[in-house]
Design a protein around this motif. Structure first.
Motif, PDB file in Angstrom:
ATOM      1  N   PHE A  68       0.825  -1.208   0.000  1.00 16.93           N
ATOM      2  CA  PHE A  68       0.000   0.000   0.000  1.00 16.93           C
ATOM      3  C   PHE A  68       0.860   1.260   0.000  1.00 16.93           C
ATOM      4  N   TYR A  69       1.843   1.330   0.881  1.00 14.12           N
ATOM      5  CA  TYR A  69       2.622   2.567   0.982  1.00 14.12           C
ATOM      6  C   TYR A  69       3.412   2.826  -0.297  1.00 14.12           C
ATOM      7  N   THR A  70       3.951   1.770  -0.898  1.00  7.36           N
ATOM      8  CA  THR A  70       4.665   1.952  -2.158  1.00  7.36           C
ATOM      9  C   THR A  70       3.745   2.542  -3.215  1.00  7.36           C
ATOM     10  N   ARG A  71       2.527   2.025  -3.287  1.00  6.77           N
ATOM     11  CA  ARG A  71       1.573   2.552  -4.263  1.00  6.77           C
ATOM     12  C   ARG A  71       1.201   4.000  -3.961  1.00  6.77           C
ATOM     13  N   SER A  72       1.122   4.331  -2.682  1.00  7.13           N
ATOM     14  CA  SER A  72       0.676   5.676  -2.309  1.00  7.13           C
ATOM     15  C   SER A  72       1.687   6.752  -2.665  1.00  7.13           C
ATOM     16  N   THR A  73       2.947   6.363  -2.915  1.00  9.55           N
ATOM     17  CA  THR A  73       3.969   7.353  -3.265  1.00  9.55           C
ATOM     18  C   THR A  73       4.159   7.490  -4.773  1.00  9.55           C
ATOM     19  N   LYS A  74       3.430   6.705  -5.558  1.00 11.06           N
ATOM     20  CA  LYS A  74       3.537   6.781  -7.015  1.00 11.06           C
ATOM     21  C   LYS A  74       2.466   7.709  -7.588  1.00 11.06           C
ATOM     22  N   HIS A  75       2.850   8.478  -8.606  1.00 13.57           N
ATOM     23  CA  HIS A  75       1.915   9.362  -9.316  1.00 13.57           C
ATOM     24  C   HIS A  75       1.163  10.271  -8.342  1.00 13.57           C
ATOM     25  N   ILE A  76       1.874  10.791  -7.355  1.00 12.17           N
ATOM     26  CA  ILE A  76       1.216  11.537  -6.287  1.00 12.17           C
ATOM     27  C   ILE A  76       0.580  12.825  -6.799  1.00 12.17           C
ATOM     28  N   GLU A  77       1.239  13.530  -7.717  1.00 13.86           N
ATOM     29  CA  GLU A  77       0.662  14.777  -8.228  1.00 13.86           C
ATOM     30  C   GLU A  77      -0.620  14.502  -9.006  1.00 13.86           C
TER      31      GLU A  77
END
Length: 250
Positions: A68-77
């Motif tokens: 989950f955390y890895t996904r949450s830091t991708k494509h954040i903008e």
């Protein structure tokens, strides 16, 4: 003080775990007493987890750093753009379901603090909802899936089948016009379908990287969704396919 505490949260999230000595190096002008008070407050509000000699992020504490955390830091903008668009759909006294997932969690951070009834199956989403004073938040029960940091199992569906929502907001693992919205697990696909049935409007939050990223065989037909909120990066072909299926694109 609020700015410093937010910086501490972001630092702990980025590092997953940090010692008190390392924290002091980042904030040399702040006393140890004040930093310990900050950690105590952030732990009490479940923004971090205090441990002996330092702090951990919530995903690190429950063993989900690599998912989950890895996904949450991708494509954040892109997720922030989507979140800002999605909340414009809301009106006072709406009832809504916000599913677990990194894009939905981003939306939860920028909800208007107006009277809303919000249900979720996501632990991170629930923590964000707890910060609002005018939102009535309910966590749907069930077993905890540590990969997606959400409730799962039959109890989720048992509760959902007693409810009805003005809006349901969901993420998707991938999308292809000729295949639909992709779900990487049987539970996610069943949840998606149940929320379609229990909601006046089903809204998918999807950044443009999800298009054609087919990862599984389970899918939801495009025409079963009402609205797709994206980051403005979808191709003309994808936008046309959504329109032809009767889906509004924001």
């Amino acid at each position: 003080m609020e700015k410093r505490r937010q910086e501490i949260v972001e630092l702990v999230k980025r590092e997953s775990e940090i010692s008190f000595a390392e924290l002091k190096q980042h904030f040399p002008e702040v006393s140890e007493v004040t930093l310990r008070k900050d950690l105590k407050y952030l732990d009490s509000t479940l923004q971090i987890i205090r441990i002996h000699g330092g702090a951990k992020s919530l995903p690190a504490a429950i063993g989900t750093v690599d998912n989950f955390y890895t996904r949450s830091t991708k494509h954040i903008e892109e997720k922030r753009v989507i979140a800002a668009k999605a909340v414009k759909l809301l009106r006072p006294n709406n009832s809504l379901f916000i599913a677990a997932g990194s894009t939905c969690a981003e939306m939860t951070k920028v909800l208007p603090d107006i009277p809303l009834q919000v249900f979720t199956d996501g632990l991170v989403t629930a923590l964000e909802l707890s910060k609002y004073s005018n939102i009535e938040a309910t966590m749907i029960g069930g077993q905890i899936n540590t990969d997606s940091v959400r409730s799962s199992g039959f109890k989720v569906f048992e509760e959902l089948n007693k409810l009805h929502f003005d809006f349901s907001f969901l993420g998707t693992d991938a999308y292809r016009p000729d295949f639909g919205f992709v779900c990487c697990s049987a539970h996610a696909a069943a949840l998606f379908q149940t929320l379609i049935e229990r909601s006046d409007k089903t809204v998918v939050l999807m950044d443009s990287s999800k298009v054609d990223a087919i990862r599984a065989a389970r899918s939801i037909p495009t025409n079963q969704v009402d609205i797709v909120v994206s980051d403005g990066g979808l191709s003309n072909a994808t936008a046309k396919a959504l329109s032809q299926a009767g889906v509004m694109l924001l």
